[in-house]
Scaffold this motif. Sequence first.
Motif, short mmCIF file in Angstrom:
data_model
loop_
_atom_site.label_atom_id
_atom_site.label_comp_id
_atom_site.label_asym_id
_atom_site.label_seq_id
_atom_site.Cartn_x
_atom_site.Cartn_y
_atom_site.Cartn_z
N CYS A 99 -18.31 -15.88 -2.58
CA CYS A 99 -17.27 -14.87 -2.47
C CYS A 99 -16.07 -15.34 -3.30
O CYS A 99 -15.35 -16.25 -2.90
N ILE A 100 -15.89 -14.73 -4.46
CA ILE A 100 -14.77 -15.08 -5.34
C ILE A 100 -13.65 -14.08 -5.09
O ILE A 100 -13.85 -12.87 -5.21
N VAL A 101 -12.48 -14.57 -4.73
CA VAL A 101 -11.33 -13.71 -4.45
C VAL A 101 -10.34 -13.83 -5.60
O VAL A 101 -10.08 -14.93 -6.10
N GLU A 102 -9.79 -12.70 -6.03
CA GLU A 102 -8.89 -12.67 -7.19
C GLU A 102 -7.74 -11.72 -6.92
O GLU A 102 -7.88 -10.75 -6.18
N CYS A 103 -6.60 -11.99 -7.52
CA CYS A 103 -5.45 -11.09 -7.44
C CYS A 103 -4.45 -11.46 -8.53
O CYS A 103 -4.56 -12.51 -9.17
N SER A 104 -3.47 -10.61 -8.72
CA SER A 104 -2.42 -10.90 -9.69
C SER A 104 -1.53 -12.02 -9.15
O SER A 104 -1.48 -12.25 -7.93
N PRO A 105 -0.76 -12.71 -10.01
CA PRO A 105 0.14 -13.75 -9.51
C PRO A 105 1.22 -13.20 -8.60
O PRO A 105 1.69 -13.89 -7.69
N GLU A 106 1.61 -11.94 -8.83
CA GLU A 106 2.64 -11.33 -7.97
C GLU A 106 2.09 -11.13 -6.55
O GLU A 106 2.78 -11.40 -5.56
N THR A 107 0.85 -10.66 -6.46
CA THR A 107 0.23 -10.48 -5.14
C THR A 107 0.00 -11.83 -4.48
O THR A 107 0.24 -12.00 -3.27
N TRP A 108 -0.46 -12.79 -5.26
CA TRP A 108 -0.71 -14.15 -4.76
C TRP A 108 0.55 -14.74 -4.13
O TRP A 108 0.50 -15.27 -3.01
N TRP B 152 -9.83 -6.18 -17.91
CA TRP B 152 -10.00 -5.04 -17.00
C TRP B 152 -9.40 -5.38 -15.64
O TRP B 152 -8.64 -4.58 -15.07
N TYR B 153 -9.72 -6.56 -15.12
CA TYR B 153 -9.21 -6.95 -13.81
C TYR B 153 -7.70 -7.22 -13.86
O TYR B 153 -6.99 -6.96 -12.88
N GLU B 154 -7.22 -7.74 -14.96
CA GLU B 154 -5.79 -8.00 -15.07
C GLU B 154 -4.98 -6.71 -15.17
O GLU B 154 -3.77 -6.72 -14.98
N ASN B 155 -5.67 -5.60 -15.47
CA ASN B 155 -5.03 -4.28 -15.54
C ASN B 155 -5.67 -3.32 -14.54
O ASN B 155 -5.84 -2.13 -14.81
N LEU B 156 -5.98 -3.84 -13.37
CA LEU B 156 -6.70 -3.07 -12.35
C LEU B 156 -5.99 -1.77 -11.99
O LEU B 156 -6.63 -0.74 -11.74
#
Length: 398
Positions: free
Chosen positions: A199-208, A332-336
Motif C-alpha cells: 500500500c503506497i500512500v502519496e500526497c502533495s507536500p501541502e497536504t503532507w 499526472w499525480y502531481e497535478n491530480l
Amino acid sequence: MKVVCVGGGPGSLYLAILLKLQGRGRDITVYEKNHAGSTYGWGVTYWPDFLTRLAAHDEVTARAIEEHSVRWSDGVAHVRDRITTHHGDEGFAIGRHRLLEILAKRADSLGVDVRFGRPAPQLHAELEGDVIVAGDGARSTLRDQHAQHFGTRTGLGHNRFIWLGTTRVFHSFTFAFVETGHGWVWCYAYGFDGTHSTCIVECSPETWAGLGLDVRERADALKLLESLFADVLRGHPLIGRTDTDGPSQWQQFRTVTNRVWSRGNLVLLGDAAHTTHYSIGAGTTLAMQDAMALARALREPDPLPAALVRYERERRRELLPLQSAARHSANWYENLTRYIHLEPHQMFTLLGQRHSPLLPHVPPQLYYRVDRAVEHTQALRSMKRWLGPRVARMLQNK
C-alpha cells in the motif's frame, strides 16, 4: 572472467545467474551488506511479457517466480464514495523477500558466491575483478566515487510518498483517492503473497504538512492513514518498515540519471544507472532486464570497453519510452486536481492514460471524449500511437 557485483538486489543476483549459465567456470561474487532475508519493501509488480523474457533466459527461475506470484486482471478506483472497475488489466506481483530468496537460491545452486551480511570493500580500487558491477541502488557508493565521470544527476519529485504493507489482501490493483481538509491523499494497493498487500500512500507536500505527517511519530501517522482509508482497508492495519529510524519514513522520489554508465571495468546496473518513477511499477523488472543485456554483452568476445558501450546503448534505447511514460505518470499525480473532479469513470480512463505526453496539453474532458472516439476507430488509434512520441520529443526540445 571474474565478476564482482556490489549490492544483492534482483538485478545483481539475476546477472550472476545468467553469467554462470554461460559458463560454470566463471568466478562470480555478489556482496550484500544486509543479512539474508532482511529487505525493505513489500511486493513488486511485473507484467505477462516479463515472464516470457525470463523464460527465454532461464526457465528454472521463471517457473519459480511465476509459482510464487499472484495475478490480477482488474483495476479498481475508489473516489470519495464511488467505485469504478476496469476489466482486463492483467498483472502479477511477488513479495520482494520471496523474489530475492528465489534468485539467491538459484545463484547458489549454480556456484555463485553470494556473501550476505558482507559489505564490499568501500573503494573501487580495492575490488579485484575483471568486471565490477555497481548494483548498489540509487545512492550507489561505488558510482558516487566517480560521480563527475559518470555525470550523475539527481532530482527530487514534488510529492511525498511512503511504502507500507497491510493484511488486507487486494485481489485487484486498487487506487483510492480521499479528500481531506488539507487536500487529497491517495494510495495504490495490490496483493503479493495471499496474506499481505503493498500500500503506497502519496500526497502533495501541502497536504503532507497540513495533516501533520511531517512531524507525527510513526504509529500516530499510521493510525491517521488507517482512518483516512478505512473504507478500503476494511479494518485491516497498515504496517510500516522497521529497518530505519525517523518519524514515518516519508520520501520524495529520487530521479537518477547518468551521462555514461561505465568507467574502465566498473559498470552501473539498475537504480545505480537509472531510476523510474514507482507509479509505473517497473523498477525491479528494469534492473533484471539490465542484467539480461549486460550478460549478453559480456558473452561476446569483444574487448570489455566495447561490450559495456553496447550494453549501455541497448538499454538506453529500450528505456527511453518507459522513462518518458514514468515522467508523465508522476506529473499526472502531481497535478491530480486537474482530473479528480471528473466523473469517476472519466477520471479512471485518464488515470490509465496518464503516460500520454498529450494529456497535460488538452482539456481533460475533451481528451476523454477524443480518447473514447479513438478507441472505436483503428485508423485513429494508429495515428494516436504515431503522434504521441513525436509530441513528446517536440515538447522536450522546446
